[in-house]
Design a protein around this motif. Structure first.
Motif, PDB file in Angstrom:
ATOM      1  N   ALA A 153      -5.264  13.306  -7.944  1.00  0.00           N
ATOM      2  CA  ALA A 153      -5.495  13.756  -9.698  1.00  0.00           C
ATOM      3  C   ALA A 153      -4.017  12.677  -9.701  1.00  0.00           C
ATOM      4  N   ALA A 154      -3.156  12.572  -8.995  1.00  0.00           N
ATOM      5  CA  ALA A 154      -2.376  11.349  -8.725  1.00  0.00           C
ATOM      6  C   ALA A 154      -2.611  10.160  -8.297  1.00  0.00           C
ATOM      7  N   VAL A 155      -3.503  10.325  -7.822  1.00  0.00           N
ATOM      8  CA  VAL A 155      -3.645   8.486  -7.527  1.00  0.00           C
ATOM      9  C   VAL A 155      -5.058   8.091  -8.712  1.00  0.00           C
ATOM     10  N   ARG A 156      -5.684   9.171  -9.189  1.00  0.00           N
ATOM     11  CA  ARG A 156      -6.436   8.230 -10.432  1.00  0.00           C
ATOM     12  C   ARG A 156      -5.898   7.926 -11.647  1.00  0.00           C
ATOM     13  N   PHE A 157      -5.149   8.756 -11.427  1.00  0.00           N
ATOM     14  CA  PHE A 157      -3.671   8.626 -12.790  1.00  0.00           C
ATOM     15  C   PHE A 157      -2.893   7.064 -12.376  1.00  0.00           C
ATOM     16  N   SER A 158      -2.677   7.109 -11.448  1.00  0.00           N
ATOM     17  CA  SER A 158      -1.986   6.178 -11.164  1.00  0.00           C
ATOM     18  C   SER A 158      -2.417   4.754 -11.933  1.00  0.00           C
ATOM     19  N   ASN A 159      -3.570   4.620 -10.987  1.00  0.00           N
ATOM     20  CA  ASN A 159      -5.113   3.638 -10.894  1.00  0.00           C
ATOM     21  C   ASN A 159      -5.786   3.486 -12.041  1.00  0.00           C
ATOM     22  N   ASN A 160      -5.287   4.220 -13.517  1.00  0.00           N
ATOM     23  CA  ASN A 160      -6.503   3.767 -14.501  1.00  0.00           C
ATOM     24  C   ASN A 160      -5.355   3.654 -15.747  1.00  0.00           C
ATOM     25  N   ASN A 161      -5.433   3.475 -17.095  1.00  0.00           N
ATOM     26  CA  ASN A 161      -4.100   2.857 -17.781  1.00  0.00           C
ATOM     27  C   ASN A 161      -4.640   4.340 -19.035  1.00  0.00           C
ATOM     28  N   LYS A 162      -4.949   4.952 -19.017  1.00  0.00           N
ATOM     29  CA  LYS A 162      -5.885   5.938 -19.804  1.00  0.00           C
ATOM     30  C   LYS A 162      -4.460   7.396 -19.699  1.00  0.00           C
ATOM     31  N   THR A 182       1.668  -5.285  -8.095  1.00  0.00           N
ATOM     32  CA  THR A 182       2.574  -5.413  -6.961  1.00  0.00           C
ATOM     33  C   THR A 182       2.118  -4.057  -5.937  1.00  0.00           C
ATOM     34  N   VAL A 183       1.755  -2.654  -6.881  1.00  0.00           N
ATOM     35  CA  VAL A 183       1.603  -1.763  -5.573  1.00  0.00           C
ATOM     36  C   VAL A 183       0.291  -1.320  -5.182  1.00  0.00           C
ATOM     37  N   PHE A 184      -0.095  -0.831  -4.693  1.00  0.00           N
ATOM     38  CA  PHE A 184      -1.744  -0.747  -4.478  1.00  0.00           C
ATOM     39  C   PHE A 184      -1.509   1.435  -3.992  1.00  0.00           C
ATOM     40  N   ILE A 185      -2.131   2.371  -4.656  1.00  0.00           N
ATOM     41  CA  ILE A 185      -2.562   3.681  -4.372  1.00  0.00           C
ATOM     42  C   ILE A 185      -3.374   4.133  -3.723  1.00  0.00           C
ATOM     43  N   SER A 186      -3.459   4.440  -2.852  1.00  0.00           N
ATOM     44  CA  SER A 186      -5.210   4.909  -1.980  1.00  0.00           C
ATOM     45  C   SER A 186      -5.023   6.102  -1.770  1.00  0.00           C
ATOM     46  N   HIS A 187      -5.679   7.129  -1.559  1.00  0.00           N
ATOM     47  CA  HIS A 187      -5.957   8.407  -1.057  1.00  0.00           C
ATOM     48  C   HIS A 187      -5.866   8.616   0.270  1.00  0.00           C
ATOM     49  N   GLN A 224       0.610  -1.301   0.089  1.00  0.00           N
ATOM     50  CA  GLN A 224       0.387   0.138  -0.391  1.00  0.00           C
ATOM     51  C   GLN A 224       0.672   1.539   0.200  1.00  0.00           C
ATOM     52  N   ILE A 225       0.891   2.050  -1.254  1.00  0.00           N
ATOM     53  CA  ILE A 225       1.643   3.279  -0.859  1.00  0.00           C
ATOM     54  C   ILE A 225       0.065   4.782  -1.076  1.00  0.00           C
ATOM     55  N   LYS A 262       9.225   6.895 -18.754  1.00  0.00           N
ATOM     56  CA  LYS A 262      10.072   5.620 -17.162  1.00  0.00           C
ATOM     57  C   LYS A 262       9.236   5.979 -16.061  1.00  0.00           C
ATOM     58  N   TYR A 263       8.492   7.644 -15.558  1.00  0.00           N
ATOM     59  CA  TYR A 263       7.253   7.312 -14.553  1.00  0.00           C
ATOM     60  C   TYR A 263       5.944   6.346 -14.914  1.00  0.00           C
ATOM     61  N   LEU A 264       6.003   5.856 -16.271  1.00  0.00           N
ATOM     62  CA  LEU A 264       4.813   5.329 -16.295  1.00  0.00           C
ATOM     63  C   LEU A 264       4.949   3.835 -15.903  1.00  0.00           C
ATOM     64  N   VAL A 265       5.863   3.356 -14.954  1.00  0.00           N
ATOM     65  CA  VAL A 265       6.232   2.654 -14.611  1.00  0.00           C
ATOM     66  C   VAL A 265       4.935   1.719 -13.234  1.00  0.00           C
ATOM     67  N   VAL A 266       4.366   3.498 -12.497  1.00  0.00           N
ATOM     68  CA  VAL A 266       3.841   2.853 -11.963  1.00  0.00           C
ATOM     69  C   VAL A 266       3.077   2.159 -11.982  1.00  0.00           C
ATOM     70  N   LYS A 267       1.611   2.715 -13.241  1.00  0.00           N
ATOM     71  CA  LYS A 267       0.520   1.805 -14.050  1.00  0.00           C
ATOM     72  C   LYS A 267       0.609   0.513 -14.203  1.00  0.00           C
ATOM     73  N   GLU A 268       2.094   0.480 -14.047  1.00  0.00           N
ATOM     74  CA  GLU A 268       2.022  -1.421 -14.344  1.00  0.00           C
ATOM     75  C   GLU A 268       2.557  -2.294 -13.515  1.00  0.00           C
ATOM     76  N   ARG A 269       2.716  -1.244 -12.323  1.00  0.00           N
ATOM     77  CA  ARG A 269       2.903  -1.837 -11.167  1.00  0.00           C
ATOM     78  C   ARG A 269       1.625  -1.811 -10.277  1.00  0.00           C
ATOM     79  N   VAL A 270       1.039  -0.838 -10.550  1.00  0.00           N
ATOM     80  CA  VAL A 270      -0.855  -0.838 -10.340  1.00  0.00           C
ATOM     81  C   VAL A 270      -1.295  -2.354 -10.796  1.00  0.00           C
ATOM     82  N   LEU A 271      -1.054  -2.151 -11.795  1.00  0.00           N
ATOM     83  CA  LEU A 271      -2.048  -3.429 -12.587  1.00  0.00           C
ATOM     84  C   LEU A 271      -1.604  -4.791 -12.712  1.00  0.00           C
TER      85      LEU A 271
END
Length: 252
Positions: A176-185, A208-213, A169-170, A196-205
């Motif tokens: 806005a950052a949480v929504r951007f991290s948790n979707n692939n759009k 590996t991690v889950f980003i919460s508000h 859990q992160i 390179k920063y878009l790897v966050v989306k892959e890790r959520v998908l």
């Protein structure tokens, strides 16, 4: 006398009545070296440790048993140090410098076991200038994700658990950052963000991690990066586990 002969050369076959004098002399040389090597090793180890090492008639086998014992001990010590580092609290009695030195000493011990502490345990500024608050928070999520993956691999490498199945859990206080991290759009406002920063989306998908508000007033890291009111500062220090209770603090 080749004292370490038995450690360098394999054991010769045991002689019998048909063995040559050269073979008997070679076996006697190896046997003497093996016996003395065992005597020296056992004499150099305390009785408490000797009890944990299997009995062996071969100096080479005995040395391998010692190595295996210390590998297990190192893993256990590394686990103990990691747990202690993560749960150690400032008691408010000794100096802060002494507390930091203790933490640094544990980190040095881990480094000596080839388990160097990552920079993920440090607080530092971002290395670039972001053009928006969302971008800055998303980059912070990227840094946190990298450190979370390192920590997950480190704990798995200790072989204390088979695997960590649940996403780590992160927390982020930017919607806005949480929504951007948790979707692939993607959106027009995020196209300039380095790929390179878009790897966050892959890790959520791949979970590996889950980003919460999390609400800003509950964001403990603000203690390290912002000026806070005395009341909020005290609450954050207590929630971080740096002190046993708020009674250790006496801020006016």
């Amino acid at each position: 006398m080749d004292l370490d002969y038995a450690l360098r050369e394999p054991a010769p076959t045991k002689p019998n009545v048909t063995s040559s004098k050269e073979h008997m002399a070679l076996y006697e040389k190896w046997e003497r070296s093996n016996r003395l090597s065992l005597m020296i090793m056992k004499g150099s180890i305390t009785l408490a440790i000797q009890g944990a090492i299997p009995v062996s008639e071969s100096a080479v086998s005995y040395m391998k048993s010692i190595e295996e014992q210390f590998i297990g001990t190192s893993k256990s010590l590394a686990s103990t140090l990691m747990i202690k580092m993560m749960t150690m609290k400032y008691d408010g009695l000794s100096g802060v410098r002494e507390h930091i030195l203790k933490m640094n000493d544990m980190a040095s011990q881990l480094k000596g076991m080839d388990m160097e502490i990552s920079e993920g345990f440090l607080s530092h500024k971002q290395t670039l200038t972001a053009s928006s608050t969302m971008e800055a928070e998303f980059i912070a999520c990227y840094e946190a994700t990298c450190h979370a993956v390192w920590l997950k691999n480190f704990i798995s490498g200790l072989q204390l658990v088979d695997s960590i199945s649940k996403p780590l859990q992160i927390y982020c206080d930017n919607d806005a950052a949480v929504r951007f991290s948790n979707n692939n759009k993607t959106s027009g406002g995020s196209k300039h963000i380095h790929i390179k920063y878009l790897v966050v989306k892959e890790r959520v998908l791949n979970q590996t991690v889950f980003i919460s508000h999390i609400g800003t007033t509950l964001m403990l890291v603000d203690l390290l990066t912002k000026g806070l009111t005395p009341k909020l500062f005290q609450e954050h220090v207590a929630r971080m586990g740096l002190v046993e209770s708020l009674s250790c603090l006496d801020l006016k």
